[in-house]
Structures are given as C-alpha cells and as structure tokens.
Design a protein around this motif. Sequence first.
Motif, PDB file in Angstrom:
ATOM      1  N   ALA A   1     -34.577  -8.991 -48.142  1.00 54.69           N
ATOM      2  CA  ALA A   1     -35.564  -8.372 -47.914  1.00 54.69           C
ATOM      3  C   ALA A   1     -36.301  -8.586 -46.703  1.00 54.69           C
ATOM      4  CB  ALA A   1     -36.612  -8.704 -49.134  1.00 54.69           C
ATOM      5  N   LEU A   2     -36.558  -9.796 -46.312  1.00 49.82           N
ATOM      6  CA  LEU A   2     -36.980 -10.086 -44.974  1.00 49.82           C
ATOM      7  C   LEU A   2     -36.135  -9.373 -43.802  1.00 49.82           C
ATOM      8  CD1 LEU A   2     -37.623 -13.885 -45.421  1.00 49.82           C
ATOM      9  CD2 LEU A   2     -39.365 -12.223 -45.130  1.00 49.82           C
ATOM     10  N   MET A   3     -34.765  -9.187 -44.073  1.00 48.64           N
ATOM     11  CA  MET A   3     -33.952  -8.593 -43.032  1.00 48.64           C
ATOM     12  C   MET A   3     -34.472  -6.854 -42.937  1.00 48.64           C
ATOM     13  SD  MET A   3     -30.193 -10.000 -43.667  1.00 48.64           S
ATOM     14  CE  MET A   3     -29.369  -9.028 -42.518  1.00 48.64           C
ATOM     15  N   ALA A   4     -34.711  -6.844 -44.100  1.00 51.11           N
ATOM     16  CA  ALA A   4     -35.186  -5.360 -44.001  1.00 51.11           C
ATOM     17  C   ALA A   4     -36.528  -5.078 -43.616  1.00 51.11           C
ATOM     18  CB  ALA A   4     -35.410  -4.849 -45.868  1.00 51.11           C
ATOM     19  N   VAL A   5     -37.472  -6.048 -43.562  1.00 51.85           N
ATOM     20  CA  VAL A   5     -38.849  -5.964 -42.957  1.00 51.85           C
ATOM     21  C   VAL A   5     -38.365  -5.836 -41.379  1.00 51.85           C
ATOM     22  CG1 VAL A   5     -40.835  -7.214 -42.152  1.00 51.85           C
ATOM     23  CG2 VAL A   5     -39.929  -7.382 -44.512  1.00 51.85           C
ATOM     24  N   GLY A   6     -37.476  -6.719 -40.991  1.00 51.77           N
ATOM     25  CA  GLY A   6     -37.165  -6.624 -39.264  1.00 51.77           C
ATOM     26  C   GLY A   6     -36.446  -5.496 -39.105  1.00 51.77           C
TER      27      GLY A   6
ATOM     28  N   LEU B   1     -37.649  -4.908 -26.818  1.00 50.26           N
ATOM     29  CA  LEU B   1     -39.097  -4.962 -27.327  1.00 50.26           C
ATOM     30  C   LEU B   1     -38.961  -4.928 -28.962  1.00 50.26           C
ATOM     31  CD1 LEU B   1     -41.487  -3.756 -24.684  1.00 50.26           C
ATOM     32  CD2 LEU B   1     -41.086  -6.079 -25.486  1.00 50.26           C
ATOM     33  N   CYS B   2     -38.324  -3.800 -29.265  1.00 51.69           N
ATOM     34  CA  CYS B   2     -38.256  -3.598 -30.698  1.00 51.69           C
ATOM     35  C   CYS B   2     -37.729  -4.725 -31.572  1.00 51.69           C
ATOM     36  CB  CYS B   2     -37.276  -2.192 -30.987  1.00 51.69           C
ATOM     37  SG  CYS B   2     -37.693  -0.700 -30.280  1.00 51.69           S
ATOM     38  N   PHE B   3     -36.653  -5.425 -30.899  1.00 60.41           N
ATOM     39  CA  PHE B   3     -36.185  -6.504 -31.591  1.00 60.41           C
ATOM     40  C   PHE B   3     -37.236  -7.395 -31.727  1.00 60.41           C
ATOM     41  CE2 PHE B   3     -31.594  -5.219 -30.383  1.00 60.41           C
ATOM     42  CZ  PHE B   3     -31.457  -4.684 -31.750  1.00 60.41           C
ATOM     43  N   VAL B   4     -38.009  -7.716 -30.461  1.00 62.31           N
ATOM     44  CA  VAL B   4     -39.006  -8.692 -30.609  1.00 62.31           C
ATOM     45  C   VAL B   4     -40.039  -8.412 -31.515  1.00 62.31           C
ATOM     46  CG1 VAL B   4     -41.061  -9.645 -29.352  1.00 62.31           C
ATOM     47  CG2 VAL B   4     -38.907  -9.274 -28.157  1.00 62.31           C
ATOM     48  N   VAL B   5     -40.543  -7.051 -31.880  1.00 63.40           N
ATOM     49  CA  VAL B   5     -41.246  -6.840 -32.906  1.00 63.40           C
ATOM     50  C   VAL B   5     -40.714  -7.178 -34.293  1.00 63.40           C
ATOM     51  CG1 VAL B   5     -42.292  -4.851 -33.853  1.00 63.40           C
ATOM     52  CG2 VAL B   5     -42.448  -4.728 -31.376  1.00 63.40           C
TER      53      VAL B   5
ATOM     54  N   ALA C   1     -41.429 -12.594 -39.081  1.00 60.51           N
ATOM     55  CA  ALA C   1     -42.012 -13.989 -39.273  1.00 60.51           C
ATOM     56  C   ALA C   1     -43.501 -13.931 -39.998  1.00 60.51           C
ATOM     57  CB  ALA C   1     -41.886 -14.499 -37.822  1.00 60.51           C
ATOM     58  N   ILE C   2     -44.282 -12.962 -39.619  1.00 63.72           N
ATOM     59  CA  ILE C   2     -45.360 -12.706 -40.450  1.00 63.72           C
ATOM     60  C   ILE C   2     -45.163 -12.770 -41.955  1.00 63.72           C
ATOM     61  CG2 ILE C   2     -47.462 -11.585 -41.024  1.00 63.72           C
ATOM     62  CD1 ILE C   2     -47.337 -10.742 -37.832  1.00 63.72           C
ATOM     63  N   GLY C   3     -44.303 -11.782 -42.507  1.00 62.13           N
ATOM     64  CA  GLY C   3     -43.882 -11.630 -43.864  1.00 62.13           C
ATOM     65  C   GLY C   3     -43.386 -13.121 -44.240  1.00 62.13           C
ATOM     66  N   GLY C   4     -42.580 -13.927 -43.466  1.00 61.08           N
ATOM     67  CA  GLY C   4     -42.044 -15.278 -43.950  1.00 61.08           C
ATOM     68  C   GLY C   4     -43.271 -16.339 -44.147  1.00 61.08           C
ATOM     69  N   ALA C   5     -44.249 -16.088 -43.261  1.00 65.81           N
ATOM     70  CA  ALA C   5     -45.199 -16.965 -43.186  1.00 65.81           C
ATOM     71  C   ALA C   5     -46.118 -16.637 -44.422  1.00 65.81           C
ATOM     72  CB  ALA C   5     -46.239 -16.759 -42.088  1.00 65.81           C
ATOM     73  N   LEU C   6     -46.306 -15.445 -44.810  1.00 61.91           N
ATOM     74  CA  LEU C   6     -47.195 -15.147 -46.209  1.00 61.91           C
ATOM     75  C   LEU C   6     -46.306 -15.798 -47.420  1.00 61.91           C
ATOM     76  CD1 LEU C   6     -48.299 -11.449 -45.504  1.00 61.91           C
ATOM     77  CD2 LEU C   6     -49.503 -13.488 -45.689  1.00 61.91           C
TER      78      LEU C   6
ATOM     79  N   GLY D   1     -38.360 -15.095 -39.314  1.00 64.21           N
ATOM     80  CA  GLY D   1     -38.163 -14.327 -38.012  1.00 64.21           C
ATOM     81  C   GLY D   1     -36.730 -14.251 -37.581  1.00 64.21           C
ATOM     82  N   ILE D   2     -35.730 -15.179 -37.703  1.00 58.36           N
ATOM     83  CA  ILE D   2     -34.324 -15.060 -37.367  1.00 58.36           C
ATOM     84  C   ILE D   2     -33.768 -14.033 -38.348  1.00 58.36           C
ATOM     85  CG2 ILE D   2     -32.280 -16.392 -37.392  1.00 58.36           C
ATOM     86  CD1 ILE D   2     -33.976 -18.833 -36.857  1.00 58.36           C
ATOM     87  N   ALA D   3     -34.110 -14.135 -39.543  1.00 61.14           N
ATOM     88  CA  ALA D   3     -33.380 -13.076 -40.583  1.00 61.14           C
ATOM     89  C   ALA D   3     -34.037 -11.551 -40.218  1.00 61.14           C
ATOM     90  CB  ALA D   3     -33.995 -13.396 -41.836  1.00 61.14           C
ATOM     91  N   GLY D   4     -35.076 -11.444 -39.755  1.00 61.19           N
ATOM     92  CA  GLY D   4     -35.760 -10.248 -39.190  1.00 61.19           C
ATOM     93  C   GLY D   4     -34.987  -9.782 -38.105  1.00 61.19           C
ATOM     94  N   LEU D   5     -34.450 -10.589 -37.061  1.00 59.02           N
ATOM     95  CA  LEU D   5     -33.687 -10.284 -35.865  1.00 59.02           C
ATOM     96  C   LEU D   5     -32.162  -9.888 -36.387  1.00 59.02           C
ATOM     97  CD1 LEU D   5     -32.923 -10.135 -32.981  1.00 59.02           C
ATOM     98  CD2 LEU D   5     -32.193 -12.457 -33.238  1.00 59.02           C
TER      99      LEU D   5
END
Lengths: 301, 329
Positions: free
Chosen positions: B63-68, B85-89, B95-100, B218-222
């Motif tokens: 799911a976190l990968m999907a967010v990324g 920049l897209c990857f940075v976003v 990471a924000i999702g992960g923090a929550l 964050g890493i998973a999002g990447l």
Amino acid sequence: MDLLNTFLIGITAGTIYALMAISMVLVWRSTRVVNFAQAGMALLSTYFGYEAVSRLGSFWIALPVAMIGGALVAALVEIILIRLLVKHSSSGPIAGVAPIIATLGLLGVIRSISAMIWGGQDLRIVGPISNDGFTINGTTLVFSPLKLLILVTVLVLMLILSIVFQKTNIGLALRASAYAPEIARLSGIKVDWVRTLGWALAGAAGAVAGMFQTVNGNGTLSPDSIEFSLLLVSGFIAAVIGGLDSLIGAVIGGLVLGLMIAFVLMYVSSGLFFIAPFVILLTVLFIRPQGIFGAKAARRA
Amino acid sequence: MHKKQSRDIFLFILGGVVLFFLSGMVDELRVYQGATIAIYVIAISSIILLTGYSGQVSLGHGALMAVGAYAAAVTRIEFKLPIILCFVVAVLLAAIGGALLGAAAARLSGPYLAGTTLALAIGLPSLANQFTVLGGEQGLLFDVGFPPLSLGEEFTQYKWFFWIAGLAALISMWIIKNILGSRYGRTWRAIRGNEVAAQLSGINIARSKILAFTISAGIAGLAGALLSMTIGTVSPSAFPLALSFSLLAGAVLSGLTTLGGAMIGAVVLVAIPEIADVVAHRVGSSERVTTNLPGFLVSALLILTVLFVPNGPVEQHRARKAKHLALKK
C-alpha cells in the motif's frame, strides 16, 4: 425502513464475522498464534463443502462435511507446522515475527493450491433456502429467509460451543491449557493434544463462516473473491476489538463490526468497503488498545 | 572508520559501473528483469530496516508503494515536473503516510501491527476508485519519457529504466546502510532486543519506532514509483496483497537482519516466475497450475525459510563459520 434493513444486514454479516473471530480466538488461546491463514483454511473447507453440495445436492450434508474437513486441515496444520515452528524459531531476532510470517505463508500456499485444484473462476454454491427478501406491508426487505437461517444457525452453534466450554471436561481442559499450560500439564492434561483440539474446533468454526459467507454473498466461490478478503480482515479485526482472548468478546466484536460496516456503507459511501473496517480497527485500538474485553496483560504478544 | 567508509563508497561506485556495463551486454528481457531486481532490492531493504532492525512487522508496504506510485504519477501528469522531482515527491508523500501509520503502529506490537497493516494493504488500493484524479480501476499513465539523446541512438527504453532503477537502488542502499550504522540503527536494535532496557537507557521508544516507519515508508514509496515506471501505468491492481507478501518473503529469504542479503531475496523473487514456467513446461501441467505455481513457490519458500533457516542464509552461514572456527581452537 432503511434503518431496520441496515441493522438486519449488519447483524447477519456480524454473526459470520463473529464465527471467524471465534476461530481466531480459539487458536490464539491454544497456541498464542494469530492465525492469518484462518480465512485460507475457511476457503479450503468451503471448497470441500462445494464438492459435497455438487455431489450430494444438499447444503445440510455439505455443512458438516466442510466442518469436519476444516477441523482435519486445522489439526494437521497444528501438528505439522506449528509444532515445528515452536521447536525451530522461538529464539533470535525472528522469534517475534516467525508465527506471523509462517501463517501468512500458509495462507498463500492454501490460496494457490485451491486455485490450482478448483481454478480461479467462480463456482456456485446454492443456499439451502431463498435469499429473496421478506416482504412486509408491500415493501421488500434485504433481510431474507436465508439470512434468518444463518443468524439462527450461528447462534445455535455459539450456544453449543459455550456449553462445551463451560460444562464439559474437554472445555475445562481447553480453558486450563490456555490459562496455565504448566499447571494443566501437571494435573494430567495432555496439553499438546488439547492445543490440536483447539485448532480443530477453530477450523470447524471457520468452515461454517466460509460456507455462510459464500451463500450470504452472491453465492460464488473463488480464491481471490472479495468475500474471503473481507473474511480475512474482518475475522482479525473482530477478534482484536473483542480482545483476542475472550470468546464473548469475539462475538460482540463481530456484531459491532458487522453493524458498523453496514451503517457506513449505507449512510456514508458504498465505496468504503475495505477502508471502513480499517478505520474502525484503528479507532478501537486508539481508544482501547487491549480490546473491549481484553485484559491489559494480554497485549504482550 | 573513515577509511572503511571511503572503501565502501568505492565498492558501491565500482558495483554501479559493473552493472551499467553489464546492461549493455545482455538482451532486453534480462535488462528489464535487472530493473525489477533493483526495485525489489529497494523495497526489500525498506522491510529489512523496519522488521529486521526495529522489529515491527508491516504487511502494508504494498500500500505504501502504491502511495509513492500515485504521488509520482499525479505530479508528473498535473504539474509536468521533471522525473527526478516526481520521485522525490513519491518519497516524501509515502514517508508522510508512513509517519501516520507509524504513529498508530507505535502503540501496537507483533500480530496486532501485522493485522492492522494487512487491513491497510487490502483497503488502500481500493481507495483509488473513490477519486477521479487517481483514474479509478484503469489507473493513470506514468511516462518517464525517452532516454536523453546524448546516450546514443540504440539506447533502449528498458535500459533507461534499468539505469534509473539501478542508480536509485545503489543510492538508497548506501543511505540505508549509513542509517543502520548510525545512532538510529543502534537504537532500533536496542528496542528490538529489549524494549524495557532500551527505555531505561533513555530511548524514546515511540519516537524511534515512528522514525523507522517513516524512513521505511519513504523508501517503499520510491520503490513503488520505480515499479510503476517500468509498468508504465499506476493502477490498484498493480499493488495487490500478493505484492506485500512477496516483499516480506523476499526480506525473510534475504535474512531479516542482513541488509546485504537484499540482493538474494530480490533475485529469487524475479527468478521464481521463470523457474515456475520451466517446471510447468517440463511437467506439461494445465494452465491453472502454471498460473498459480509462482504464488505457491513464494509462499512455500516463505514457510520453509522460517522453519529451517529462520535468520536467513547469510546469517546462517556466518553462524556456521563461527562455530567451525570455535571448534578448531
């Protein structure tokens, strides 16, 4: 009328979740494992039930067939997998996560084996009676004879289970082994086999949940169906709401969850099918981390 | 310490150069698989950081990968930002999702956390159907564009994917390795070892756990953004529960506490469909067996690893060697 409809749908779904939660609780109490494969085992038993229905033509013969099949599968899993797991992986950094990973692996194995045998397409199980809603004063309810039957059957099964637990020697052995395995062993209870029995009971309960979930849904059965994903998540959530350790908690957790999901789908948005249980779970865990009926110490997994 | 670090940098760069030269010598399919391996390495190391080091189990990394992936695709489509920049976003939003999620997770342990993240993994991708900007069941196109012309005429799209994914993998491995070697890595290990003792020595348990979750997410999002880059689209079906399971399987196969092992898990995950294909062909089995064989192999391998090589092959080998040495003395 909407209100009554939603309430009845929620209660029916809730009893099925409650059964699933009971099987999670039975497993947790006997071996301190949260069995993520429980829904997978329910799926497999439902396939047994499907075979019985399509050969013998009667739902009421198929249900005990599914229950016995589910009990045997669960007992085998306990004897083969869980005992090995306790022996091999109870130390080191993996100890805490090993049972979780093993039961997830089991879920995957069961799913793919079922798909190999029965194929990915939908199979039909015809319910014992009609799923067309009752008609009162000209308006048709969603609540149907089938839903009423499910409700009654599940309640009867729960009653039997609670009598077994409270009034028989087997029930006493089950409770003693869960509560204090060492002392139970001292007083001559064969704790290992009582554990296997706990798993078998859980397997049977899960089988009933699987059969009813299938006929209560659209009557089709497939390894990747929404019904079983929902069963997987809801059984766990209902058990956690109830506190994982308490059978009564599991029943109430299931009913609460069923009602809440029904009301969210009805009055908020029907697209929240999977998100609603998640939000409910988070809310409960934030307000009362040990569940409604859990003791504080039960949290130490 | 300093010397070791510069040696490590050298090794990383050398590894990168070798990989990039290799990509010119093999055929297109292998290059594509190479890109997939690189992405799995990133995703698996995010799980190793979280589960192996901070002791939290997440089944929600799909799911976190999907967010990324969605974050990257939406920024690409709506704001036409350059791809980096897209990857940075993607990293930031995941990471924000992960923090929550981590804030919720810090209150939970073991099976409770696993079940909660499981519910998330099943629930979150279906949310995409709720918002039109996310494209519903068909998903969104995610196009990183052609490789720059300066790389030559024959430079293929797949090779470009491989270069991006490979570079991302090297950089993120480097960063993770340093984080794990830092104070934070030690803190996480202390918590995993004994929470009470860690608390006694002044570690803020909740904060460290949330931090681990944030970095890992964050890493998973990447990894998610990179994965959808190679597929070309972002849709809910690209992030099924099976993905979260495979990642966990990959991490367990790699050895949950050995970051260097991430390669093993990634290669196995990419190799299993191929192996299953060969086996199914040999046996001449029916279609339904063939399609389900990879899933079966991954799950079976997961169980066998937990039962017989619980700490991963690398750790097992190390332990055996240490025992051998001790016996010699």
